[in-house]
Design a protein around this motif. Structure first.
Motif, PDB file in Angstrom:
ATOM      1  N   SER A  27    -151.216  45.276   2.854  1.00  0.00           N
ATOM      2  CA  SER A  27    -150.381  46.102   3.726  1.00  0.00           C
ATOM      3  C   SER A  27    -149.362  46.897   2.916  1.00  0.00           C
ATOM      4  O   SER A  27    -149.127  48.081   3.183  1.00  0.00           O
ATOM      5  CB  SER A  27    -149.651  45.224   4.747  1.00  0.00           C
ATOM      6  N   MET A  28    -148.757  46.239   1.917  1.00  0.00           N
ATOM      7  CA  MET A  28    -147.795  46.920   1.056  1.00  0.00           C
ATOM      8  C   MET A  28    -148.461  48.056   0.281  1.00  0.00           C
ATOM      9  O   MET A  28    -147.912  49.157   0.171  1.00  0.00           O
ATOM     10  CB  MET A  28    -147.170  45.931   0.071  1.00  0.00           C
ATOM     11  N   ALA A  29    -149.658  47.763  -0.247  1.00  0.00           N
ATOM     12  CA  ALA A  29    -150.386  48.773  -1.016  1.00  0.00           C
ATOM     13  C   ALA A  29    -150.714  49.990  -0.151  1.00  0.00           C
ATOM     14  O   ALA A  29    -150.543  51.141  -0.567  1.00  0.00           O
ATOM     15  CB  ALA A  29    -151.657  48.172  -1.601  1.00  0.00           C
ATOM     16  N   LEU A  30    -151.172  49.722   1.088  1.00  0.00           N
ATOM     17  CA  LEU A  30    -151.498  50.813   2.005  1.00  0.00           C
ATOM     18  C   LEU A  30    -150.268  51.624   2.355  1.00  0.00           C
ATOM     19  O   LEU A  30    -150.297  52.865   2.382  1.00  0.00           O
ATOM     20  CB  LEU A  30    -152.141  50.251   3.275  1.00  0.00           C
ATOM     21  N   ALA A  31    -149.147  50.921   2.617  1.00  0.00           N
ATOM     22  CA  ALA A  31    -147.907  51.611   2.961  1.00  0.00           C
ATOM     23  C   ALA A  31    -147.436  52.504   1.814  1.00  0.00           C
ATOM     24  O   ALA A  31    -146.985  53.635   2.028  1.00  0.00           O
ATOM     25  CB  ALA A  31    -146.826  50.598   3.317  1.00  0.00           C
ATOM     26  N   MET A  32    -147.554  52.013   0.596  1.00  0.00           N
ATOM     27  CA  MET A  32    -147.114  52.785  -0.556  1.00  0.00           C
ATOM     28  C   MET A  32    -148.017  54.001  -0.799  1.00  0.00           C
ATOM     29  O   MET A  32    -147.537  55.080  -1.138  1.00  0.00           O
ATOM     30  CB  MET A  32    -147.063  51.891  -1.802  1.00  0.00           C
TER      31      MET A  32
END
Length: 337
Positions: A133-138
């Motif tokens: 989720s963090m990777a996608l958000a970034m």
């Protein structure tokens, strides 16, 4: 987090009982608004207080060791900022999941069963999902706020000769996208409530940092703007990126995009140092630099209700001995009665 005309001296919303000798003194605590609640953090300890659907306040307290504490070699100026930003995202997702769980239970009517299943979740799976989720958000953030403005600015290339002006145009587009995004989400009903808790969070910190008794009445009269806010950090990122865009210019679009992406850690590091300096300084120049961020906070904070303030106070008291702080910083004694 409103703008004040008197260079951030909090004149517009100073609480009753505020005296001139009680100018702001940074406490070092920080926080974040969540769904129907507030998280406060003091060094390695954080607490999340959430107002549950039944009206009670649920509190979760834990420790959180940041990357820079685990690896002191990275805790140096202009480097620590990017790691602190990543840590904030990780902790933010964790506490948002916690606060949302109470309202998922309310909607499904399966509170006890859901709690049992939650306790049995595989921690590795949860960490993996959080990481994805963090990777996608970034990726989305980089695409929207860095790559897209670079591409759109190319539309002006045929009739703008100056590279510096092209960089300025790119920066203005980036700023417009960012402010437009904030405006858009501020129209959402659920986000407006989060922004009210955001206001409660800042009001509590301002109340403590101005030497006042941490009560609902004093918090209500305190300012809902703060120079250490994440909103200001993001705006600093935009402004610093504008300077880099004006100075670092290449002709090839793909190389320009690559440079913008590679420079993100540098921009974040510089922005973090500016924010850190602003949070502990009342210098007129620093206050002037902080003004745009405080203005933008008009959108990201709203006046909280008293029950929201109670939640924020509860969160502060779980991680911070504000009475001891008031004695040391202001010479005032607010003994418990």
């Amino acid at each position: 987090m409103l703008w004040n005309l008197n260079l951030f001296d909090y004149m517009a919303e100073r609480p009753l009982g505020y005296r001139e000798e009680h100018r702001m003194k940074s406490s070092g605590i920080g926080g974040q608004a969540v769904i129907e609640g507030v998280m406060m953090q003091n060094r390695d300890i954080y607490a999340v207080a959430v107002r549950k659907p039944d009206g009670e306040i649920e509190v979760a307290k834990d420790t959180w060791q940041t990357f820079t504490r685990k690896h002191p070699s990275f805790n140096v100026p202009f480097v620590r900022g990017i790691f602190n930003f990543i840590d904030s995202m990780r902790l933010g997702m964790k506490i948002l999941t916690f606060s949302a769980s109470f309202y998922e239970e309310e909607e499904t009517g399966e509170g006890e069963e859901k709690e049992e299943k939650k306790e049995k979740k595989d921690e590795k799976k949860e960490s993996l999902l959080m990481g994805l989720s963090m990777a996608l958000a970034m990726v989305l953030a980089v695409g929207i706020f860095f790559v897209l403005p670079t591409l759109l600015s190319g539309l002006f290339q045929s009739f703008v000769e100056s590279r510096a002006v092209m960089g300025l145009i790119e920066g203005v587009i980036r700023l417009a996208i960012f402010v437009g995004y904030v405006l858009l989400i501020s129209l959402m009903k659920d986000i407006r409530r989060v922004f009210m808790y955001h206001g409660a969070e800042h009001k509590c910190i301002n109340c403590v940092e101005h030497g006042l008794d941490l009560t609902v009445e004093n918090v209500r009269k305190s300012s809902k703007q703060h120079k250490r806010c994440g909103t200001s950090f993001l705006l600093f990122v935009v402004f610093v990126s504008i300077l880099f865009s004006m100075v670092i210019q290449v002709d090839e679009v793909w190389l320009k995009i690559l440079l913008r992406i590679l420079l993100i850690p540098v921009i974040a590091g510089i922005s973090y140092e500016i924010l850190k300096l602003a949070g502990r300084s009342d210098n007129w120049l620093i206050n002037l630099i902080s003004k745009p961020g405080l203005l933008l906070q008009r959108l990201t904070t709203r006046e909280p209700e008293d029950d929201m303030i109670e939640v924020a106070i509860r969160s502060v008291e779980e991680v911070f001995d504000w009475r001891e702080y008031e004695r040391e910083a202001f010479g005032r004694d607010f003994s418990e009665t």
